[in-house]
Design an enzyme around this catalytic site. Structure first.
Site, PDB file in Angstrom:
ATOM      1  N   GLY A  40       0.843  -1.194   0.000  1.00 19.15           N
ATOM      2  CA  GLY A  40       0.000   0.000   0.000  1.00 19.15           C
ATOM      3  C   GLY A  40       0.878   1.243   0.000  1.00 19.15           C
ATOM      4  CB  SER A  41       0.266   4.622   1.260  1.00 16.42           C
ATOM      5  OG  SER A  41      -0.955   4.684   0.555  1.00 16.42           O
ATOM      6  CB  THR A  42       4.280   1.273   3.702  1.00 20.08           C
ATOM      7  OG1 THR A  42       4.172   0.036   2.994  1.00 20.08           O
ATOM      8  CG2 THR A  42       3.214   1.335   4.782  1.00 20.08           C
ATOM      9  CG  PHE A  43       5.709   0.482  -2.875  1.00 20.93           C
ATOM     10  CD1 PHE A  43       6.643  -0.483  -2.492  1.00 20.93           C
ATOM     11  CD2 PHE A  43       5.561   0.759  -4.230  1.00 20.93           C
ATOM     12  CE1 PHE A  43       7.404  -1.159  -3.435  1.00 20.93           C
ATOM     13  CE2 PHE A  43       6.322   0.085  -5.179  1.00 20.93           C
ATOM     14  CZ  PHE A  43       7.247  -0.877  -4.784  1.00 20.93           C
TER      15      PHE A  43
END
Lengths: 632, 364
Positions: free
Chosen positions: A328-331
């Site tokens: 998810g957005s931790t990417f």
């Protein structure tokens, strides 16, 4: 007449003497035959029969070494041994097992489950010298059997060491468990030339550290030469070679921290991995729910096994090691860093986010209806703007993303010191070619890069990989191999063998770019999606929230948590490190089906960091934060 | 005065025969002391057995051969009657009907036959000494076979074998023609399958086990395997008295009775075995010499048969323990623990002494 009679008598005597002579010769021949037999047995075959008699008389009794302990970095015991009496049967020496067990029942209690377990052990541990019919006998039972021992040749009481995991399900996936050696284990032991060392050993590490450090923990088996009688009972000891106990494992794990982390999950499923960035030391390694490894030591009973195996919560799966999740957005921090390093963006460059990104006739939606408006890189991370990364993904192209981000360990095994690690998927054109068979499936479509840009699509990583990546970022691109064992201790000599931090690689990164990304991640926790979870934190930190879709949404469909079954809800993710300037800890949290990362995952991270950096312990599950929908 | 009494007391004792039996008894007691060291009561019991047996020997040695002859028919008839009694009313012990309960005591009539058989046949041939024809041999065979069959049916193969051997020796020494002898051997060989069909399962198993003991290492073959290991591991000099591991760690079954030779052989080795063989050989030689010098047909046949019975005991027992003969219940003469066998054996010794003492008497 007299003469004739005399002659007759003489002749008769002659014949009788002849017969006596023949009988004597026969006796002599028969005794000669015996003598030949004796010479054959006692001279010619002497060595053979001597050996046979010695084999009869002398029994080599292996003495099991004490298995090494497993301790956390502060000396808290995770695995230890305790001594207990077992009632054991040598199947080879008991002609009628069923009858013997029935008779034993009158002396000590034997439950149906004991019988069932014994039967299974008979099948599993073929050729074992002696198998337990009962374990953990009371002193009274021991005394009772001792009195009746003469009635049961081939049955004896043994003092055995049992493995015990005093913390039960805490860190259960890390320690793993030992279990009875089965045929597959035996094959492996034979192949590895360790067969002699496993004589007399009934148990072997099956999972976790118990398995991966089996050779350190097991120790060297000792031997005792015992004179035994025909019933196999020891008469006296002839000689003894003491066993060498196994080495202790002292872990990098901080059990207090682990406990705080496990507690923070409450009833949620998920994983957390906390790493010391400068060394690769794993400080916490959580996979929730856990299981009680004690169940496996003596052979798990079928009912418990079914329960563990069929539970929808899948407690036996080590999520931190083998679970793969879209990041998810931790990417996004890595995407942003890639953009900076590859010169595709500057921090100041802005885009306009209308709330979606059209590409190839397909509309990629931002979580925030209406969009974030004008967005620069800092804002893109702090507010977690999807549109920014849809565009960036498109501009970078899949192979640039894979090449750059792969350096952080995504989609590759970390080489952690327990087995069973999943590889994950770092999507690239090459990966897709290898992954699929049909040519139309093998082709990479540019549209697929768009979702990869926000950590969705084919992306799938283990929480361990996510933790290693953020640790590497926190450590300015210097990557250490994560490891659970701090040092191996020889308890005889006290000698400690340190597991040296192993430098995996140093990623060439411009300090300014790193600096910028870290500042943006700090912004997440101050004014962004992580701000509520990190309100009033007494230390500086960087973080990034993430939400991973479990099911793909249709075009124009709005994700509505309430309309989705629990198992199809999004996973909540959070990555963090602290303190900002010289990070002591970096972590990744995945909370399954818990919705937005800011809401469920970030508070867990906060509790862990609070405890690690300040010694504060919440002693309760992390509170969910009612977040604004769509900021993530 | 005392000297005269001693002389009269020992008058009937043949010194060589007595010295040999005494030597064997000593070896026997030494071995028993080791074999039965966990059941010391057996040692004193055996000492008493020996005293009783010696008394029997002495008493028999005093008798005239003519007196012995007078016992022949009654002893045989009694033995046969008791055997029939066993077959009809005998007690079953360990699956075999061997014992007859007389109210006061239980006796094993087959034991009587060991002496009564040669006595009877020797008497029979003596009676027909001047006119031995095929008919006499046939009758003798019948006299032999009936009790042997009864004993074999009990079943007690060991005793049947010993009785049959004792009877056969008499017939052989009485001059059975070689043609018939060879014919009998051939017929016997041919009837083996028939005998096999008559055998009990356990008897067949013993023979099969002898041929391949490893086929049943924990069952019937166990005894043979373990006793052969004991013998073989004794080596040339043996493991030493009380130091036989097979014996003392209870690997040898029946180690103070039928398998005592395994203990002896393990502890005294090939040297001990040679000594034992030599003693038996000398004993038999002495017995055969007595037979050769016996004055009458009856005494010759009896002495010869009794002596050769000794040989049968020794050979069958040692052959069985060393694994070349099947396991049959035959003790090692003068060595194995057990009163009955000892008394029977000394009865034989006594007979030999009696015959030897009266060798000079004119035939009546």
């Amino acid at each position: 007449m007299r003469l004739a009679e005399f002659k007759d008598h003489q002749r008769e005597l002659y014949y009788f003497h002849l017969r006596i002579g023949i009988a004597g010769a026969f006796v002599f021949a028969a005794f000669a035959l015996l003598l030949v037999r004796f010479v054959y047995l006692q001279v010619v075959q002497y060595d053979y029969y001597h050996t046979k008699a010695e084999d009869n008389r002398i029994s080599i009794v292996p003495i099991m070494p004490n298995r090494g302990l497993i301790l956390d970095r502060n000396g808290i015991v995770l695995a230890r041994n305790y001594s207990a009496y077992t009632l054991e049967i040598s199947p080879g020496k008991v002609p009628n097992l069923e009858k013997t067990i029935n008779e034993l029942e009158s002396v000590v209690e034997i439950r149906p489950s004991d019988r069932a377990r014994f039967k299974r052990l008979m099948i599993e541990a073929k050729g074992a010298d002696s198998l337990p019919i009962r374990t953990r006998l009371t002193d009274e039972e021991v005394a009772k059997f001792a009195v009746n021992r003469y009635r049961f040749p081939g049955v004896d009481i043994q003092a055995r060491l049992f493995r015990q995991y005093p913390l039960s399900d805490q860190a259960s996936h890390v320690t793993g468990y030992i279990g009875r050696i089965n045929e597959r284990d035996l094959e492996r032991i034979d192949e590895s030339d360790l067969a002699a060392n496993y004589k007399g050993t009934d148990h072997i590490g099956k999972t976790g550290l118990e398995q991966s450090y089996e050779n350190e923990l097991h120790g060297v088996t000792g031997y005792e030469q015992v004179e035994v009688d025909s019933a196999g009972r020891g008469v006296r000891t002839l000689s003894r070679t003491s066993p060498t106990p196994g080495n202790n494992l002292v872990l990098t794990l901080d059990m207090k921290l682990q406990q705080v982390a496990e507690q923070a999950f409450g009833d949620n499923r998920g994983a957390l991995v906390a790493i010391e960035p400068a060394t690769g030391d794993i400080l916490a390694f959580v996979s929730q729910p856990g299981f009680d490894p004690n169940l496996f030591v003596d052979g798990i009973d079928p009912a418990s096994w079914d329960q563990l195996n069929n539970s929808p919560d899948r407690p036996m799966v080590d999520r931190a090691l083998a679970g793969t999740y879209p990041p998810g957005s931790t990417f996004k921090p890595y995407m942003a860093l890639a953009a900076l390093e590859l010169g595709k963006r500057t921090p100041q460059q802005t885009i306009f986010d209308p709330g979606y990104f059209n590409f190839g006739g397909h509309r990629f939606r931002d979580d925030k209806p209406g969009g974030h408006g004008t967005v620069d890189m800092y804002k893109s991370l702090v507010m977690s703007c999807d549109t920014y990364y849809y565009m960036l993904g498109n501009d970078l192209g899949i192979d640039n993303i894979a090449r750059f981000i792969g350096q952080f360990g995504f989609g590759a095994k970390t080489g952690i010191d327990i087995d069973g690690e999943a590889t994950g998927v770092l999507p690239s054109q090459e990966w897709k070619r290898k992954r699929f068979r049909r040519p139309d499936q093998q082709k990479w479509y540019a549209g697929e890069t768009i979702s990869v840009g926000i950590g969705q699509g084919y992306n799938a990583y283990t929480p361990l990989q996510l933790a290693q990546a953020i640790a590497t970022l926190a450590n300015n691109g210097v990557m250490y191999r994560p490891h659970l064992v701090n040092y191996i201790e020889n308890i005889r000599s006290g000698e400690r063998t340190l597991v040296e931090p192993k430098l995996e690689r140093t990623i060439a990164l411009k300090p300014a770019n790193l600096e910028f990304i870290k500042r943006a991640l700090a912004g997440v926790n101050i004014e962004g999606t992580g701000a509520r979870a990190f309100a009033k934190a007494e230390y500086t930190s960087g973080g990034k929230t993430g939400t991973a879709q479990v099911v793909a949404m249709k075009q124009n469909e709005k994700y509505n948590e309430k309309h989705v079954t629990e198992r199809h809800r999004d996973h909540a993710l959070f990555i963090a490190f602290a303190p900002l300037e010289s990070p002591k800890i970096a972590l990744a949290v995945v909370v399954e089906n818990a919705g937005f990362g800011a809401r469920a995952a970030a508070p867990i991270a906060r509790q862990v960091l609070d405890y690690y950096l300040l010694g504060k312990s919440a002693d309760q599950p992390a509170p969910e934060i009612a977040g604004d929908d769509g900021d993530d | 005065m005392i000297r005269t009494l001693w002389l009269r007391f020992t008058d009937a004792i043949d010194p060589p025969l007595f010295a040999l039996t005494f030597a064997l008894l000593v070896l026997g007691m030494i071995t028993l002391a080791s074999a039965a060291n966990d059941t010391p009561a057996r040692i004193s019991t055996q000492a008493v057995n020996i005293l009783v047996a010696l008394a029997v020997m002495w008493a028999v040695a005093q008798l005239q051969p003519q007196t012995l002859m007078r016992f022949a028919l009654p002893a045989y008839a009694l033995g046969l009657a008791l055997l029939i009694g066993v077959a009809l009313f005998g007690d079953v012990v360990n699956g075999a009907r061997r014992w007859l309960n007389l109210g006061v005591t239980r006796i094993q009539p087959s034991e009587i036959m060991k002496i009564a058989m040669p006595l009877m046949l020797a008497w029979y041939f003596h009676k027909h000494e001047t006119a031995l024809r095929l008919r006499e041999y046939f009758v003798a065979s019948l006299l032999l076979l009936v009790p042997v069959m009864l004993i074999a049916r009990q079943p007690d193969l060991g005793t049947a074998l010993l009785v049959a051997a004792a009877g056969f020796y008499v017939i052989f020494l009485a001059g059975l023609s070689w043609k018939i002898l060879v014919g009998l051997v051939l017929a016997g060989g041919a009837s083996l399958p028939f005998l096999w069909s008559l055998m009990h399962d356990y008897q067949r198993r013993r023979i099969l086990t002898l041929l391949d003991p490893t086929s049943d290492p924990l069952g019937a073959g166990y005894h043979i395997i373990q006793s052969v290991i004991a013998v073989g591991s004794g080596g040339i000099a043996g493991k030493g008295w009380l130091r036989g591991t097979q014996a003392h760690l209870e690997f040898i079954p029946e180690r103070s009775t039928d398998f005592i030779f395994a203990v002896f052989s393990e502890e005294f080795g090939l040297i001990g075995n040679c000594l034992l063989l030599l003693l038996y050989l000398l004993l038999i030689a002495r017995g055969l010499a007595i037979a050769a010098n016996a004055p009458t047909f009856f005494t010759r046949l009896l002495a010869g048969a009794v002596t050769l019975t000794f040989f049968t005991y020794a050979f069958v027992n040692m052959g069985m323990v060393s694994g070349i003969l099947p396991v049959v219940g035959v003790p090692l003469p003068l060595v194995s623990f057990g009163g009955t066998a000892l008394v029977t054996l000394f009865l034989g010794i006594g007979i030999l002494m009696s015959i030897h003492r009266h060798r000079k008497l004119v035939q009546t």
